[in-house]
Design a protein around this motif. Structure first.
Motif, PDB file in Angstrom:
ATOM      1  N   ASN A 117       0.831  -1.181  -0.346  1.00 24.92           N
ATOM      2  CA  ASN A 117       0.104  -0.318  -0.421  1.00 24.92           C
ATOM      3  C   ASN A 117       0.642   1.305  -0.152  1.00 24.92           C
ATOM      4  O   ASN A 117       0.827   2.427  -0.876  1.00 24.92           O
ATOM      5  N   LEU A 118       1.718   1.228   0.771  1.00 21.35           N
ATOM      6  CA  LEU A 118       3.087   2.671   0.320  1.00 21.35           C
ATOM      7  C   LEU A 118       4.084   2.733  -0.617  1.00 21.35           C
ATOM      8  O   LEU A 118       3.805   4.116  -0.987  1.00 21.35           O
ATOM      9  N   GLY A 119       3.631   1.695  -1.220  1.00 23.43           N
ATOM     10  CA  GLY A 119       4.628   1.012  -2.176  1.00 23.43           C
ATOM     11  C   GLY A 119       3.792   2.528  -3.903  1.00 23.43           C
ATOM     12  O   GLY A 119       4.122   2.478  -4.415  1.00 23.43           O
ATOM     13  N   VAL A 153       1.608   4.436  -3.119  1.00 24.02           N
ATOM     14  CA  VAL A 153       1.723   6.412  -3.147  1.00 24.02           C
ATOM     15  C   VAL A 153       3.202   6.853  -3.178  1.00 24.02           C
ATOM     16  O   VAL A 153       3.700   8.380  -3.042  1.00 24.02           O
ATOM     17  N   LEU A 154       3.809   5.930  -3.343  1.00 19.85           N
ATOM     18  CA  LEU A 154       5.655   6.890  -3.422  1.00 19.85           C
ATOM     19  C   LEU A 154       6.314   6.720  -4.835  1.00 19.85           C
ATOM     20  O   LEU A 154       5.657   5.837  -5.414  1.00 19.85           O
ATOM     21  N   LYS A 155       7.003   8.368  -4.905  1.00 20.05           N
ATOM     22  CA  LYS A 155       7.168   8.203  -6.119  1.00 20.05           C
ATOM     23  C   LYS A 155       8.354   6.775  -6.428  1.00 20.05           C
ATOM     24  O   LYS A 155       9.056   6.253  -5.331  1.00 20.05           O
ATOM     25  N   PRO A 156       8.553   6.727  -7.517  1.00 17.73           N
ATOM     26  CA  PRO A 156       9.985   6.136  -7.815  1.00 17.73           C
ATOM     27  C   PRO A 156      11.431   6.645  -7.395  1.00 17.73           C
ATOM     28  O   PRO A 156      11.181   7.683  -7.506  1.00 17.73           O
ATOM     29  N   ASN A 157      12.163   5.614  -6.347  1.00 17.32           N
ATOM     30  CA  ASN A 157      12.969   6.774  -6.086  1.00 17.32           C
ATOM     31  C   ASN A 157      12.439   6.784  -4.469  1.00 17.32           C
ATOM     32  O   ASN A 157      13.797   7.737  -4.196  1.00 17.32           O
ATOM     33  N   GLY A 158      11.451   6.989  -4.273  1.00 18.55           N
ATOM     34  CA  GLY A 158      10.958   7.423  -2.712  1.00 18.55           C
ATOM     35  C   GLY A 158      11.084   5.980  -1.660  1.00 18.55           C
ATOM     36  O   GLY A 158      11.756   4.930  -1.652  1.00 18.55           O
ATOM     37  N   HIS A 159      11.942   6.820  -0.991  1.00 22.03           N
ATOM     38  CA  HIS A 159      12.340   6.297   0.275  1.00 22.03           C
ATOM     39  C   HIS A 159      10.523   6.092   1.625  1.00 22.03           C
ATOM     40  O   HIS A 159      10.115   6.745   1.643  1.00 22.03           O
ATOM     41  N   LEU A 168      10.640  -8.743   3.944  1.00 22.69           N
ATOM     42  CA  LEU A 168       9.180  -8.545   3.853  1.00 22.69           C
ATOM     43  C   LEU A 168       9.034  -6.889   2.767  1.00 22.69           C
ATOM     44  O   LEU A 168       8.088  -6.864   1.964  1.00 22.69           O
ATOM     45  N   PHE A 169      10.294  -6.468   3.035  1.00 30.42           N
ATOM     46  CA  PHE A 169      10.767  -5.052   1.591  1.00 30.42           C
ATOM     47  C   PHE A 169      10.628  -5.531   0.882  1.00 30.42           C
ATOM     48  O   PHE A 169      10.261  -5.374  -0.577  1.00 30.42           O
ATOM     49  N   GLU A 170      11.806  -6.522   0.291  1.00 29.28           N
ATOM     50  CA  GLU A 170      12.332  -6.678  -0.594  1.00 29.28           C
ATOM     51  C   GLU A 170      10.968  -8.167  -1.428  1.00 29.28           C
ATOM     52  O   GLU A 170      11.277  -7.516  -2.731  1.00 29.28           O
ATOM     53  N   ARG A 171      10.110  -8.507  -0.887  1.00 28.21           N
ATOM     54  CA  ARG A 171       8.991  -9.445  -1.226  1.00 28.21           C
ATOM     55  C   ARG A 171       8.162  -8.289  -1.915  1.00 28.21           C
ATOM     56  O   ARG A 171       7.286  -8.990  -2.919  1.00 28.21           O
ATOM     57  N   ALA A 172       8.164  -7.005  -1.669  1.00 29.61           N
ATOM     58  CA  ALA A 172       7.207  -5.590  -1.689  1.00 29.61           C
ATOM     59  C   ALA A 172       7.577  -5.167  -3.622  1.00 29.61           C
ATOM     60  O   ALA A 172       7.231  -4.353  -3.539  1.00 29.61           O
ATOM     61  N   GLY A 173       8.731  -5.523  -3.370  1.00 31.58           N
ATOM     62  CA  GLY A 173       9.860  -4.869  -4.592  1.00 31.58           C
ATOM     63  C   GLY A 173      10.543  -3.413  -4.079  1.00 31.58           C
ATOM     64  O   GLY A 173      11.157  -3.441  -4.982  1.00 31.58           O
ATOM     65  N   PHE A 174      11.148  -3.847  -2.723  1.00 30.18           N
ATOM     66  CA  PHE A 174      11.889  -2.650  -2.271  1.00 30.18           C
ATOM     67  C   PHE A 174      13.243  -3.109  -2.576  1.00 30.18           C
ATOM     68  O   PHE A 174      13.924  -3.894  -2.222  1.00 30.18           O
ATOM     69  N   VAL A 175      14.207  -2.286  -2.480  1.00 28.37           N
ATOM     70  CA  VAL A 175      15.845  -2.098  -2.220  1.00 28.37           C
ATOM     71  C   VAL A 175      15.790  -2.214  -0.718  1.00 28.37           C
ATOM     72  O   VAL A 175      15.601  -0.523  -0.754  1.00 28.37           O
ATOM     73  N   VAL A 176      16.611  -2.981   0.080  1.00 22.86           N
ATOM     74  CA  VAL A 176      17.460  -2.344   1.239  1.00 22.86           C
ATOM     75  C   VAL A 176      18.500  -1.560   0.670  1.00 22.86           C
ATOM     76  O   VAL A 176      19.171  -1.241   0.278  1.00 22.86           O
ATOM     77  N   VAL A 177      18.198   0.052   1.680  1.00 19.14           N
ATOM     78  CA  VAL A 177      19.464   0.498   1.094  1.00 19.14           C
ATOM     79  C   VAL A 177      20.471   0.660   2.462  1.00 19.14           C
ATOM     80  O   VAL A 177      21.866   0.514   2.545  1.00 19.14           O
TER      81      VAL A 177
END
Length: 260
Positions: free
Chosen positions: A164-166, A168-174, A221-230
């Protein structure tokens, strides 16, 4: 002094233990019961329980004011405003969306003396069930702060929240994350009181719930949702209560995730 740490013997001990069979899974009654308990929490404590989180400026200040470009932030699970009001004061160019599933919490934010409609848009939303895009334009947010929020819901609902958070986030949003870590003093107390719902998930005496994260679980959790770990690190702070003659190990995870 807080510092990033490796796994301690206490953490290893907790990981080996299993939830006691005397506590049945049906002790957790779901999101509606969560909402009722948090309504009672904010009715009881108002805005007096949590301190303002001024440490966020030190931890993540460059995310809020990069090159003085105006940023849009979403605070997911805003409570009484202990994150948003320090940030609004420090970064007046920041535009803030803030939501909570407690009606009483949202009312407390709106009644705060520093609340400004031209800078803060606050609304009631259950981010585990409602689409954030019904309240915020898709891909319009630069930063999401998720501070001691995800731990309050069942681990089964966490992937839904992150997705859900993803939206509304812009590309390269954190997403800027801070929450309880495995081995925290409060976890050992809840375990000893047999207040276990499931692995690393507990109910407190006031009826609210709390999950304790490992770095691996959170990252997956975040990687499975398509996020990159910074960045992801566990921190420890030893607190001595001389009146009660106890030493408490308080542990939390601080992490940053990026939407590609």
């Amino acid at each position: 002094m807080a510092a990033a740490i490796s796994v301690t013997p206490l953490v290893a001990y907790i990981r080996k233990r299993r939830p006691r069979s005397a506590v049945k899974l049906q002790c957790y009654k779901g999101l509606e019961e969560d909402r009722k308990q948090w309504e009672k929490f904010y009715e009881r404590h108002q805005n007096k329980f949590f301190k303002d989180r001024h440490y966020l400026e030190k931890d993540w200040g460059h995310y809020f004011s990069h090159h003085n470009t105006p940023k849009v932030l979403l605070e997911a699970g805003c409570g009484a405003g202990n994150t948003i009001f320090p940030l609004a004061k420090k970064y007046p160019q920041l535009y803030i969306h803030a939501c909570d599933f407690s009606h009483h919490a949202v009312t407390l934010v709106k009644s705060h003396p520093n609340f400004r409609k031209d800078q803060i848009n606050v609304f009631v939303c259950n981010i585990a069930e409602e689409n954030l895009c019904d309240h915020i334009m898709p891909a319009s947010v630069d930063i999401v702060t998720l501070v001691f929020t995800l731990s309050a819901v069942s681990p089964a609902k966490m992937p839904i929240i992150i997705q859900n958070l993803g939206l509304v986030l812009k590309p390269n949003g954190h997403v800027l994350f801070r929450d309880y870590a495995i081995g925290d003093y409060a976890q050992t107390m809840l375990m000893n009181k047999n207040q276990v719902i499931s692995e690393n998930f507990y109910f407190r005496g006031d009826g609210t719930c709390s999950y304790y994260f490992s770095e691996d679980f959170l990252s997956r959790l975040f990687e499975r949702a398509g996020f990159v770990v910074v960045d992801v690190n566990t921190y420890n702070k030893e607190i001595i209560n001389r009146a009660r003659n106890i030493t408490m190990q308080r542990r939390w995870i601080r992490a940053v995730f990026r939407r590609p």
